[in-house]
Every structure is written in structure tokens, then in C-alpha cells.
Design an enzyme around this catalytic site. Structure first.
Site, PDB file in Angstrom:
ATOM      1  N   MET B  16      30.864  48.616  -9.203  1.00 52.11           N
ATOM      2  CA  MET B  16      30.862  49.974  -9.757  1.00 52.11           C
ATOM      3  C   MET B  16      29.999  50.088 -11.011  1.00 52.11           C
ATOM      4  SD  MET B  16      33.123  51.323  -7.737  1.00 52.11           S
ATOM      5  CE  MET B  16      33.998  52.727  -8.396  1.00 52.11           C
ATOM      6  N   CYS B  17      29.611  51.331 -11.320  1.00 54.91           N
ATOM      7  CA  CYS B  17      28.953  51.640 -12.590  1.00 54.91           C
ATOM      8  C   CYS B  17      30.016  51.592 -13.692  1.00 54.91           C
ATOM      9  CB  CYS B  17      28.340  53.035 -12.571  1.00 54.91           C
ATOM     10  SG  CYS B  17      27.070  53.260 -11.312  1.00 54.91           S
ATOM     11  N   PRO B  18      29.725  51.111 -14.867  1.00 48.49           N
ATOM     12  CA  PRO B  18      28.433  50.546 -15.280  1.00 48.49           C
ATOM     13  C   PRO B  18      28.393  49.016 -15.176  1.00 48.49           C
ATOM     14  CG  PRO B  18      29.771  50.887 -17.216  1.00 48.49           C
ATOM     15  CD  PRO B  18      30.647  51.169 -16.028  1.00 48.49           C
TER      16      PRO B  18
END
Lengths: 321, 78
Positions: B16-18
């Protein structure tokens, strides 16, 4: 003497400022910033913090002053980004103002006048930022702070279409935008721009991968420019969407868009002329949004034409690809 | 274009971001300037965000290939 400019909306009594001291600059008091509390004799002192930015050394000094004068040792970060020192005895106004002045901190405003502008971080450090919102807020604060108007006049600056500074709810709001241009020879057809565009304004050609751009969907956020690995998407120009007549409160109103791509160097003129129009057309106690509703937006636009002609009309579309 | 040799690889599918960007950064730190990192990113948020951040940190995206639901990127350390 009494000073009705001290905000005291809960009880509607004027505040007695006798014996507060001859060295109080009443012009400072009149621009407001001293807000009566529920508690007898106690006020919140609102500081002037354009864009909510403050250098750390000053913050340390303010903290010492707040600790000395707040009877409860508390401050409040206001909804318009200014620090308020709570529980200050009005008999101490002279002292607190002079101590704040020594460190270069001014008291803010309330009442019917141009208020301290609010702003997001802007292009200085926020990756989404397209305009120097902090610079603009500082400039507007310096030029227009306290200018009398028929009712309160709130301005704000957002650096991008995410609009954290809520320009749609301001009397006069400026939101940063960028116009993208695309150059075919630099494009490798990688399709990142179509993935990066959250508005579905860019679709990749199934064969070449190159962008098919729908200008009607573009909100000028610049995500395509930032994502493009080869700089085939470039910024053509930056500017502000200008919004007028928004407010929150009991009866919220959404602002009207009146100009796009207004350049930075026309912002001061836009505010100056709008305040002029508001003072000529607004009734006492009437927000500019209601004045525009009553008088007609076209009259306002005609008046603003010499300034807004430096931007683009509200229905402006970027040239297609 | 496709014969650009990479010095390191990182498969960020499902990351996932970040966190994906942080992992990219850490990997790039192990490389010398001019060396190439091959990166696999999911479509959606990761491909919307990570390339922008890579550019902003001064690295160069040499190549992007869409492979179904994910992207293969070649990044040259700046």
C-alpha cells in the site's frame, strides 16, 4: 469609553474600557481581536496569523506570553488558523498587546472588515501545491487587513483543486490551477498519465498508449504533469480560480466561480476592486454573496471586467490533444 | 528500450501507499547514481502516486510497461 467593535455577540452589552490604560492603541482594539468570553472580565485574544504560518522562535515567545496572561494557561487554534490566547483579563490588554508587539506579533480582527486570510501550505512544500498560497496570504494580510466592509469579508487561498482552504465557502476565495499541454514527440505512450488522472479526463489510446484528452473533464490539478516520466505533459500556465459569495454559518452558501487562471499579480487588484464594489453595493450586515444575489452577478462581473480580463472565463477549456 | 538492464528489482504488488514509496526509496539508497531499479507497481493508487514521488526526489523514469493489472517501471537513480 465604550467600544462596540469588541465582539460581544452573546450578551450584546458594550464593554467598558475605562481604566484599561491610556497607552492602549484603540485603533488596534477597534480592528477587533478581543472576543468576550462567558466569564466576567475575561476575553480571548486572537492573534493575527495569516495562512496559519508562524516561525518557531515567535511561537516560543507567544507561548511565554500566553502562559503569563491566560488565567487558565490555555490557547485555542481558531478555525481560521489564528492562535487565540484564552482567559485574558481585559485590564491586562495594555500589557499583553505591548508584550506581543515587542516580538512583532499583532492582534487579529473581528467584525465587519477584511479578515486575516487563511491558506494551505501551497507550492512551497506541498507536492500538490500549484500556487504560493502562503505568499499570497501574507500579501493580502499586509495590504487589506482590517479594511472596513458592510459585513465580515473572509478570503482564503488553496494551492490545488483539493481545496483544503475551502475557497467554495469564502466571501472571496482563490484556488490554484495549472493548464496542461501535451507534446507528442516526447510521449512514449507509457499510459501513466491516464492512470494518474483521477477525473477520467485522459484515456490511453489502446494501440499507441498515447493520451486522448477530454478537456471538459479536466479540473487543472496537474497530476498528469507530475506523473509524466518524459515531460510530454507540461505546465502551460498557472493561476487561480476565483470564487465569490461563499459562506458557512447558519445558512451556508456555495461560492460562484467568476474567473479562472487569474495570474498572481492580479490578485491584489481583484480584492481591491471587489471590496470597492461591496462597499458601494452591500447593505450593512449583508455578506457579499447576498449582495450579489440581490444586485445580480452580471453587474459585479461588469465592474470586475478590467481585472478578470487578465484571466480566462469560467467555462474555459484547455485545448484538446 | 526494453533491453535496459536493471541493477536491482522490487516487486511492490500488494504493497500500500505510502509504504511502497518508502520501500522504493530504501532500495534506491542501496544503488549508485545512474544505476537502474526495476519496479512492479499495482494500478490504481500506487501507479497514481509512486511515479510522481520518484520524479520529485530527482530520479528518472526510463521505461513504463503495462502488464495487465500492474506496471513494470525502470528507474534510474538521480
Amino acid at each position: 469609553m465604550t467600544d462596540h467593535f469588541i465582539e460581544d455577540k452573546t450578551t450584546k452589552v458594550n464593554v467598558n474600557l475605562d481604566n484599561v490604560g491610556e497607552r492602549v492603541d484603540f485603533n488596534d482594539l477597534k480592528s477587533g481581536g478581543f472576543i468576550k468570553q462567558r466569564q466576567k472580565d475575561l476575553f480571548a485574544v486572537r492573534l493575527r496569523c495569516p495562512g496559519g504560518r508562524m516561525d518557531t522562535k515567535k511561537l516560543v515567545e507567544i507561548s511565554k506570553i500566553a502562559d503569563k496572561y491566560s488565567k487558565k494557561g490555555v490557547v485555542h487554534f481558531s478555525f481560521r488558523q489564528s492562535l487565540e490566547i484564552l482567559y485574558v483579563d481585559y485590564k491586562e490588554f495594555r500589557n499583553i498587546v505591548s508584550e506581543l508587539e515587542k516580538i512583532g506579533q499583532k492582534v487579529a480582527s473581528c467584525g465587519p472588515r477584511v479578515r486575516v486570510p487563511t491558506a494551505c501550505g501551497g507550492c512551497e512544500y506541498n507536492p500538490n501545491g500549484l500556487t504560493d498560497t502562503q505568499g499570497m496570504a501574507a500579501m493580502v494580510d499586509q495590504k487589506f487587513f482590517g479594511t472596513p466592509t458592510p459585513h465580515k469579508f473572509k478570503t482564503s487561498f488553496s494551492g490545488c483543486p483539493i481545496d483544503c482552504a475551502r475557497t467554495k465557502e469564502m466571501d472571496f476565495g482563490f484556488q490554484g490551477i495549472v493548464e496542461p499541454v501535451w507534446e507528442d514527440p516526447l510521449c512514449t505512450g507509457c499510459t501513466i498519465c491516464s492512470e494518474a488522472c483521477k477525473e477520467d479526463a485522459i484515456v490511453s489510446d489502446p494501440d499507441t498508449g498515447k493520451p486522448i484528452f477530454d478537456p471538459k473533464k479536466c479540473i487543472f490539478c496537474g497530476d498528469c504533469i507530475r506523473a509524466c516520466p518524459t515531460e510530454a505533459w507540461k505546465p502551460k500556465r498557472y493561476g487561480h480560480i476565483v470564487r465569490i459569495g461563499g459562506k458557512h454559518g447558519r445558512h451556508p452558501m456555495e461560492a460562484l466561480e467568476v474567473c479562472t487562471f487569474l495570474p498572481d499579480d492580479k490578485v491584489a487588484e481583484a480584492i481591491e476592486k471587489t471590496v470597492e464594489w461591496y462597499n458601494a453595493n452591500g447593505k450593512r450586515g449583508e455578506r457579499i454573496g447576498n449582495a450579489i444575489k440581490r444586485v445580480g452577478v452580471q453587474k459585479y462581473l461588469d465592474f470586475m471586467e478590467p481585472v478578470f480580463k487578465h484571466g480566462s472565463p469560467v467555462n474555459y477549456l484547455a485545448p484538446g490533444v | 528500450m526494453s533491453d535496459i538492464k536493471s541493477n536491482a528489482q522490487l516487486d511492490l504488488r500488494g504493497v500500500m501507499c505510502p509504504i511502497n514509496f518508502v520501500k522504493t526509496k530504501l532500495k534506491l539508497e542501496t544503488l549508485e547514481a545512474g544505476e537502474v531499479l526495476e519496479l512492479v507497481l499495482d494500478s490504481g493508487e500506487p501507479i497514481q502516486n509512486v511515479p510522481k514521488s520518484i520524479k520529485e526526489e530527482g530520479h528518472k523514469i526510463l521505461e513504463v510497461k503495462k502488464e495487465g493489472e500492474y506496471f513494470r517501471l525502470k528507474i534510474q537513480k538521480g
